[in-house]
Write a protein that holds these residues in place. Sequence first.
Motif, PDB file in Angstrom:
ATOM      1  N   ASP A  76     -58.801  56.529 142.742  1.00  0.00           N
ATOM      2  CA  ASP A  76     -59.884  55.569 143.003  1.00  0.00           C
ATOM      3  C   ASP A  76     -60.912  55.769 141.884  1.00  0.00           C
ATOM      4  N   THR A 109     -52.405  47.138 142.768  1.00  0.00           N
ATOM      5  CA  THR A 109     -53.861  47.112 142.912  1.00  0.00           C
ATOM      6  C   THR A 109     -54.415  45.841 142.284  1.00  0.00           C
ATOM      7  N   ASN A 154     -60.017  45.478 143.697  1.00  0.00           N
ATOM      8  CA  ASN A 154     -60.487  46.542 144.581  1.00  0.00           C
ATOM      9  C   ASN A 154     -59.712  46.681 145.882  1.00  0.00           C
ATOM     10  N   PRO A 164     -59.297  50.815 142.152  1.00  0.00           N
ATOM     11  CA  PRO A 164     -58.146  51.700 142.317  1.00  0.00           C
ATOM     12  C   PRO A 164     -57.145  51.468 141.195  1.00  0.00           C
ATOM     13  N   ILE A 210     -55.658  47.325 147.708  1.00  0.00           N
ATOM     14  CA  ILE A 210     -54.259  47.672 147.548  1.00  0.00           C
ATOM     15  C   ILE A 210     -53.464  46.558 148.215  1.00  0.00           C
ATOM     16  N   VAL A 260     -53.668  57.509 145.537  1.00  0.00           N
ATOM     17  CA  VAL A 260     -54.233  56.547 144.588  1.00  0.00           C
ATOM     18  C   VAL A 260     -55.436  57.163 143.886  1.00  0.00           C
TER      19      VAL A 260
END
Length: 359
Positions: A70, A343, A346, A55, A348, A68
């Motif tokens: 990704d 981030t 991987n 992200p 948040i 976000v």
Amino acid sequence: MQSAGALALSSGLFSLLSSPALAAQAAGTLEVYAGAIGPGEYNGGNFAQARFHDPRGMALDAQGNVFVADYVNSVVRKLGTDGLVSIVAGQVEQRDARNGPALQARFYSPECVAVAADGTLFVSDSGSNTVRRIGRDGLVSTLAGKLEVEGFADGPGSKARFNHPVGLGVNAQGAVYVADAYNSTVRRISAQGVVSTLAGSPGDTGWRDGRGSQARFNTPVGLTLDAQGQIYVSEYFNNVIRKVMPDGTVTTFAGKPGKGGFADGKAADALFLHPQTLSFAPDGSLIVADTGNNRVRRISPEGEVSTLAGTGAGEKVVAGALPAELHLPYGVQALADGSVLVTGLNAILRIQLPTPLNA
């Protein structure tokens, strides 16, 4: 002389703060907000069930939803106020540049997102060298650039060309600003879709303050706007944060041009290393993902640079009491409650500060 009651209260308070959980809370914490630290994957569901794969940039709307990019999953996702993570647009790992209805459209490599006051989303699809638009009707279109064609050209959106657009910001009038990384310029897309170069000279890298084409950048990547519509840009190779006025006048806001490193202190004395995305907190602080230093930094309204999270170790993400540890933080987004999302590996993550940045 202190009374026995005061002594007892003091002793009790000391005992409470000696508790590991409360001590961490008093010092601030780094915690997983959504997803999980570990290998990149895809999964939907609630914040704990969801999984992301690299992200990157984030954006916040007026309702408190977080969007976000990704990146490896090639989708734009929403962390909703209902606690669920959903796909806004794109198809998982279908790397292409296709317009159309949101869930039929495709992105090549969505890198950053920005949200307008009316809820329209803008996405820098860096791998396809375009800026994409996700309308409130759910339709994905190309706002500017030509899909999978790199270059440099100003003009109407379909005639314009970019070379790896990254950071995005949108002002109250609907104009979109773009950090055009490999062209080393800051571009502007008017509300009518016409692209112009606000500052910098295409392909002419370096460092120089000045107005418009007299200024020089070296790989601008992060971009955000303050409440007055002034633009702030991070430069990956110059290791500085620049300020760009709406008329294109560029000044150096923080850091020492071309000198990468780590140092807190006055903005002009501070050092950064490959800074990436930027976000303004409610108290007027500028939050910086200082990727090369494996830290998240804060530039206060008074111009003091400090470290919010990360020790610089950078080999892994370690949640818990601040400063904790971060690994190549890329995206940052300040929230209305004064905490900061970042981030990393991987997930948040959320930085909960002892003094929230919402005063």
